[in-house]
Design an enzyme around this catalytic site. Structure first.
Site, PDB file in Angstrom:
ATOM      1  N   ASP A 127      12.761 -18.854   4.428  1.00  0.00           N
ATOM      2  CA  ASP A 127      12.867 -20.242   3.995  1.00  0.00           C
ATOM      3  C   ASP A 127      13.836 -20.367   2.824  1.00  0.00           C
ATOM      4  O   ASP A 127      13.915 -19.482   1.960  1.00  0.00           O
ATOM      5  CB  ASP A 127      11.485 -20.749   3.571  1.00  0.00           C
ATOM      6  CG  ASP A 127      11.551 -22.131   2.956  1.00  0.00           C
ATOM      7  OD1 ASP A 127      11.864 -23.075   3.695  1.00  0.00           O
ATOM      8  OD2 ASP A 127      11.319 -22.251   1.738  1.00  0.00           O
ATOM      9  N   LYS A 138     -10.960 -11.797 -10.602  1.00  0.00           N
ATOM     10  CA  LYS A 138      -9.756 -12.273 -11.272  1.00  0.00           C
ATOM     11  C   LYS A 138      -9.405 -11.287 -12.382  1.00  0.00           C
ATOM     12  O   LYS A 138     -10.174 -10.364 -12.681  1.00  0.00           O
ATOM     13  CB  LYS A 138      -9.968 -13.664 -11.885  1.00  0.00           C
ATOM     14  CG  LYS A 138     -10.008 -14.822 -10.905  1.00  0.00           C
ATOM     15  CD  LYS A 138     -10.054 -16.158 -11.663  1.00  0.00           C
ATOM     16  CE  LYS A 138     -10.095 -17.338 -10.704  1.00  0.00           C
ATOM     17  NZ  LYS A 138     -10.088 -18.635 -11.446  1.00  0.00           N
ATOM     18  N   GLU A 144      17.306 -19.752   6.973  1.00  0.00           N
ATOM     19  CA  GLU A 144      17.402 -21.205   6.880  1.00  0.00           C
ATOM     20  C   GLU A 144      18.524 -21.527   5.898  1.00  0.00           C
ATOM     21  O   GLU A 144      18.317 -21.619   4.690  1.00  0.00           O
ATOM     22  CB  GLU A 144      16.084 -21.828   6.403  1.00  0.00           C
ATOM     23  CG  GLU A 144      16.121 -23.345   6.494  1.00  0.00           C
ATOM     24  CD  GLU A 144      15.152 -24.039   5.544  1.00  0.00           C
ATOM     25  OE1 GLU A 144      14.758 -25.171   5.854  1.00  0.00           O
ATOM     26  OE2 GLU A 144      14.820 -23.479   4.501  1.00  0.00           O
ATOM     27  N   TRP A 178     -18.474 -12.310 -14.451  1.00  0.00           N
ATOM     28  CA  TRP A 178     -17.276 -12.916 -15.015  1.00  0.00           C
ATOM     29  C   TRP A 178     -17.137 -12.700 -16.524  1.00  0.00           C
ATOM     30  O   TRP A 178     -16.588 -13.531 -17.247  1.00  0.00           O
ATOM     31  CB  TRP A 178     -17.210 -14.407 -14.661  1.00  0.00           C
ATOM     32  CG  TRP A 178     -17.240 -14.610 -13.171  1.00  0.00           C
ATOM     33  CD1 TRP A 178     -18.333 -14.778 -12.384  1.00  0.00           C
ATOM     34  CD2 TRP A 178     -16.105 -14.587 -12.291  1.00  0.00           C
ATOM     35  NE1 TRP A 178     -17.970 -14.878 -11.059  1.00  0.00           N
ATOM     36  CE2 TRP A 178     -16.601 -14.772 -10.975  1.00  0.00           C
ATOM     37  CE3 TRP A 178     -14.729 -14.455 -12.482  1.00  0.00           C
ATOM     38  CZ2 TRP A 178     -15.761 -14.809  -9.869  1.00  0.00           C
ATOM     39  CZ3 TRP A 178     -13.906 -14.505 -11.378  1.00  0.00           C
ATOM     40  CH2 TRP A 178     -14.418 -14.672 -10.085  1.00  0.00           C
TER      41      TRP A 178
END
Length: 661
Positions: A330, A115, A383, A84
């Site tokens: 959605d 990350k 929707e 890291w």
């Protein structure tokens, strides 16, 4: 003068808005032409996920890391591989705002956590999850999320192929994998595939709609605050486990839809895309327009080509990598309007005026076009509660390209009736108008209740009808009047909605057998309890309980509709609306429906006009003993049409009957 769009030609009431419809269509054509000139095809354009992200390259036997962060000052890769360290593996900025790093083969490996460390345009320094990461996992101790390299040595081998075009009328089973089991925990993709899919098949459903698949940091968001759009939520298993679920469904002849969320995104910076490069508006609109006030989330900037490409690539990823057969989009109403639909829609002006977000409409036109081209026959459900004309018509007609829209007004109306008006006071004229009011030529998915109506703060239909009596009087041998009324109306409500409400049908997991209570995810306010976040299959499996009657009726109802291709036929024709006796008589698809909503008036020799002579026979009776009824009808007799063209039947109170030639 250019040709009149077919949408306007078919609906003269749209003539005043012809310019707006033509403008949308021309903008779509111009944008698509530009994409095709740039990349060769829309499908080729939708491959951003193959360029950005973390990928193994066979040709060079190395890893390539790319990220779009145009305003960032610096980007580096951190993870298990370098303990890291934020300084040892910087990416180099290339053209188009892309940062890039190439790594030797032995640097990264399957399962490692990673990350990006991003120094933003504003000087901020944050650890971020790559935008196109295929999997994100949560640390069991710190609860922090990290990206995870997903590159298994043996790729999943698909066993079954499936063509969604074989689904002529979708009978959709809406499901949430995590809460699909009875134990108080998060359930898995493989458990769903092995234990729940057979139930769905037995129930007669031909489509499964999966909620909460895209990774989301808060379980209680029901999957609607997405953080990693390409990531399969790790709570329920691995990407291969999800593939096993889809593969198993296809082997059963069931299509699988993804409940995809492109209407907004989680505002979290640690897990999501918010302010990724520190500029304030990379993926989302700047300022207040980038915030969704009702949902506490971020709104995409659909005008930005890179954002459109990101979202289009996301659709291609789910279609090709996981073999989904389409999507339920959605929050489409929120996308279509700058106001996010927080207003009444009273005239056509509301759909084509200044409130309409034409950037979003363009994105949706590109999205549906891409889906149709990649998977002809795909099911694409919107929707939408606004009723925008053309939403479910082809783009080349001036529409938006969805195949179906949800009939969102139907469950709202049923809940309103059950909350406010005893059934003896129901207005049958209003009920008929609500159930049958939809745009001609635009397919609708009808439903009496979905997950929305069952969330904490509301109740399922069964609980509105029977409430606490369900705790004490659901034994088969217990003749409780509240339960008897509730079961009778539960069956009638579902029959009316399915038979007259649309061209497809949707049911939320467990509602087919009257699952009691509400849905509530583990959260601080309930002591992180799973008590209301599971499905109690033991209720319907217990032969001594009345839930089995509702499940049996649901199977019979869907079986009847499927056998007679009911939902593929034109809208229902009203034969008789008897307000005095509270009887609705209607015809659809050569079936005759006689629905008696009276509390106490059973009528012998009830005569109704029918279009065709000959004999009819009873094919479905909500009062049948096997459905928990009183068995007042003899199903063996024939019902001849008399010389006056009328059918004579016995219609018991609180009973729906269906007759066929």
């Amino acid at each position: 003068m250019s040709e009149i769009p077919l949408l306007v030609h078919n609906d003269p009431w749209l003539k005043p808005h012809e310019d707006a419809i033509r403008r949308r269509l021309n903008r779509f054509r111009d944008t698509l032409k530009g994409i095709e000139n740039q990349t060769g095809s829309l499908a080729a354009y939708a491959t951003g996920h193959k360029f950005t992200g973390i990928h193994w390259q066979d040709s060079s036997k190395s890893w390539i890391v790319r990220e779009w962060a145009p305003k960032a000052k610096a980007v580096s890769l951190i993870g298990d591989f370098n303990r890291w360290s934020r300084d040892t593996h910087p990416l180099v900025q290339s053209t188009g705002g892309i940062w890039q790093l190439r790594l030797p083969a032995d640097t990264l490996g399957h399962g490692q956590r990673v990350k990006l460390h991003v120094t933003g345009a504003d000087g901020s320094r944050r650890d971020r999850i790559p935008a196109c990461i295929r999997r994100a996992v949560q640390d069991p101790v710190t609860h922090d999320y990290s990206g995870q390299i997903w590159s298994p040595p043996q790729p999943y081998v698909w066993q079954h192929s499936f063509d969604p075009a074989t689904v002529k009328s979708p009978f959709i089973y809406e499901a949430h994998v995590g809460m699909s089991g009875e134990e108080g925990r998060v359930h898995t993709y493989r458990e769903f595939a092995d234990q729940v899919l057979p139930r769905i098949k037995t129930g007669g459903y031909n489509t499964v709609q999966l909620m909460a698949v895209q990774e989301h940091p808060y379980y209680g968001s029901f999957g609607y605050h997405v953080s990693s759009f390409f990531g399969v939520t790790s709570r329920s298993g691995t990407p291969d486990d999800l593939k096993y679920l889809v593969d198993t469904a296809h082997g059963l002849g069931i299509a699988v839809l993804l409940d995809v969320v492109h209407s907004h995104a989680v505002k979290n910076m640690a897990e999501g895309l918010n302010d990724f490069d520190g500029s304030g508006n990379q993926y989302f609109h700047a300022g207040g327009r980038g915030d969704h006030p009702q949902w506490d989330s971020k709104c995409f900037d659909y005008a930005r080509p890179e954002v459109r490409q990101f979202l289009l690539s996301n659709l291609r990823w789910w279609l090709e990598e996981f073999h989904f057969d389409g999507f339920r989009f959605d929050g489409v109403t929120s996308m279509l309007y700058h106001s996010h639909g927080a207003k009444a829609f009273n005239s056509y002006d509301d759909y084509f005026g200044g409130d309409a977000d034409e950037d979003s409409i363009l994105y949706l036109q590109l999205a549906t076009t891409l889906i149709h081209r990649l998977k002809p026959g795909a099911i694409i459900v919107a929707e939408d509660m606004s009723g925008m004309p053309g939403l479910c018509r082809p783009v080349e007609e001036g529409g938006v390209g969805f195949t179906h829209r949800l009939a969102m007004g139907l469950p709202d109306h049923w809940i309103k009736l059950l909350k406010e008006i005893p059934d003896e006071g129901w207005d049958l004229s209003q009920l008929w108008n609500v159930v049958t009011n939809r745009r001609h030529g635009e397919a609708t998915i009808a439903y009496a209740e979905s997950h929305d109506q069952a969330l904490v703060g509301d109740k399922t239909l069964a609980f509105w009808l029977m409430d606490k009596e369900m705790y004490w009087h659901m034994a088969v041998e217990d003749p409780d009047p509240v339960i008897e009324r509730g079961i009778a109306l539960h069956k009638i409500i579902r029959l009316i909605t399915l038979a007259f409400g649309g061209e497809g049908w949707l049911n939320f997991m467990g509602n087919e057998f009257g699952h009691p209570e509400w849905l509530d995810f583990p959260r601080e306010g309930n002591g992180w309890s799973f008590h209301h976040c599971r499905r109690q299959w033991s209720l319907v499996d217990n032969p001594d309980l009345k839930y089995k009657w509702l499940a049996a009726f649901d199977r019979a109802l869907i079986g009847l509709a499927d056998h007679h291709h009911l939902l593929a036929t034109p809208q229902a024709n009203l034969l008789n609306l008897d307000l005095e006796n509270k009887v609705i008589c209607a015809e659809r698809g050569n079936l005759i429906f006689v629905i008696n909503l009276s509390v106490d008036r059973s009528i012998p020799d009830y005569r109704l006009p029918v279009a065709k002579g000959g004999d009819y026979h009873l094919v479905l009776d909500t009062d049948a003993v096997e459905f928990g009824g009183q068995g007042r009808i003899d199903r063996t007799i024939a019902y001849p049409v008399d010389e006056e063209g009328k059918l004579s039947v016995y219609t018991p109170a609180r009973t729906a009957l269906v007759f066929a030639k």
